[in-house]
Scaffold this motif. Structure first.
Motif, short mmCIF file in Angstrom:
data_model
loop_
_atom_site.label_atom_id
_atom_site.label_comp_id
_atom_site.label_asym_id
_atom_site.label_seq_id
_atom_site.Cartn_x
_atom_site.Cartn_y
_atom_site.Cartn_z
N ARG A 122 1.23 -1.40 0.25
CA ARG A 122 -0.04 0.30 -0.41
C ARG A 122 0.95 0.99 -0.38
O ARG A 122 2.11 1.33 0.38
N TYR A 161 -0.53 0.48 -6.44
CA TYR A 161 -1.79 -0.30 -5.75
C TYR A 161 -2.59 1.40 -5.79
O TYR A 161 -3.68 0.51 -5.44
N ALA A 164 -5.75 -4.04 -3.67
CA ALA A 164 -6.68 -2.73 -4.48
C ALA A 164 -7.23 -2.81 -5.35
O ALA A 164 -8.38 -2.10 -4.83
#
Length: 253
Positions: A70, A75, A103
């Protein structure tokens, strides 16, 4: 740390998965199932997948690295792709794991679209992300791969590793052999995919080892909105083609 930098002795020994038992040429008598047991187990896995995914509507399978954290640009890109597909009315199917799979699922769920994860039993790394409406667990890769194709109108591949490449080339093989029709493959991230697509067109197509028609169904984009445009266009063609074949079959009978 990067896995390549970790001494091998620090890695725990992987447990034996169902796939490994099935594919191994060495039969361990205390673990081995007979052929009838394997057929029954695979049949049950197929039935579970069909039951869980029946009725999800039009959908797109999205692939990408499980190792992308992340906060990484990829992402954010995968999240946007999931959201754009969801807004266009497509369910998003991923491998259900972390990284870019998470994601894409996250993006779909955030816009109210159906978010699906097809998990696989692996000795390391794989776990379900928390952005799933439907999740199905599989022990055998080939059963899981069938679900990715059967319930999708297209494949979208984000930057990834061997698993992403495996799904990509499996789709291209099915396209080239007419097992699936009007089924686009969208590669997201032109900088990442440039070397591969140049090689396919400059080497494989140029030397005649693959037909140009299959290569033409590979679309390289950078904008999530372009993903939706490509997928939607081919989905309409696929529906029209299917209706024409049904009508032709009805006239012939």
């Amino acid at each position: 740390p990067d896995r390549a930098a970790v001494p091998e002795r620090t890695l725990t020994a992987p447990r034996l998965t169902a796939d490994e038992q099935l594919l191994s040429s060495i039969r361990l008598s205390h673990l081995a199932l007979n052929d009838t047991d394997w057929i029954r187990a695979i049949d049950e896995e197929l039935a579970a997948g069909f039951g869980a995914l029946h009725g999800i509507g039009r959908a797109v399978s999205v692939f990408g690295s499980s190792r992308t954290p992340r906060g990484h640009a990829d992402y954010a890109l995968a999240r946007a792709v999931g959201a754009e597909l969801g807004r266009a009315g497509f369910a998003v199917i991923t491998g259900g794991g972390p990284g870019l799979m998470e994601a894409a699922n996250r993006g779909a769920r955030e816009v109210g679209a159906v978010s699906v994860g097809l998990n696989i039993d692996l000795p390391r790394e794989q776990h379900l992300n928390r952005y799933l409406d439907v999740s199905v667990g599989f022990r055998h890769f080939f059963v899981r791969k069938l679900m990715f194709v059967r319930y999708a109108s297209a494949f979208v591949a984000l930057p990834g590793g061997y698993g992403t490449l495996d799904e990509l080339f499996e789709a291209l093989t099915l396209i080239e052999t007419d097992k699936i029709r009007h089924f686009p493959v969208v590669l997201v991230g032109s900088a990442f995919w440039a070397g591969l697509t140049d090689w396919i067109r400059g080497r494989l197509v140029a030397e005649g080892t693959v037909v140009d028609g299959a290569a033409a169904l590979v679309h390289v984009v950078d904008d999530p909105r372009q993903v939706v445009e490509v997928v939607t266009r081919h989905h309409r063609r696929r529906v029209r083609s299917a209706r024409a074949r049904v009508a032709a079959s009805a006239r012939a009978s």
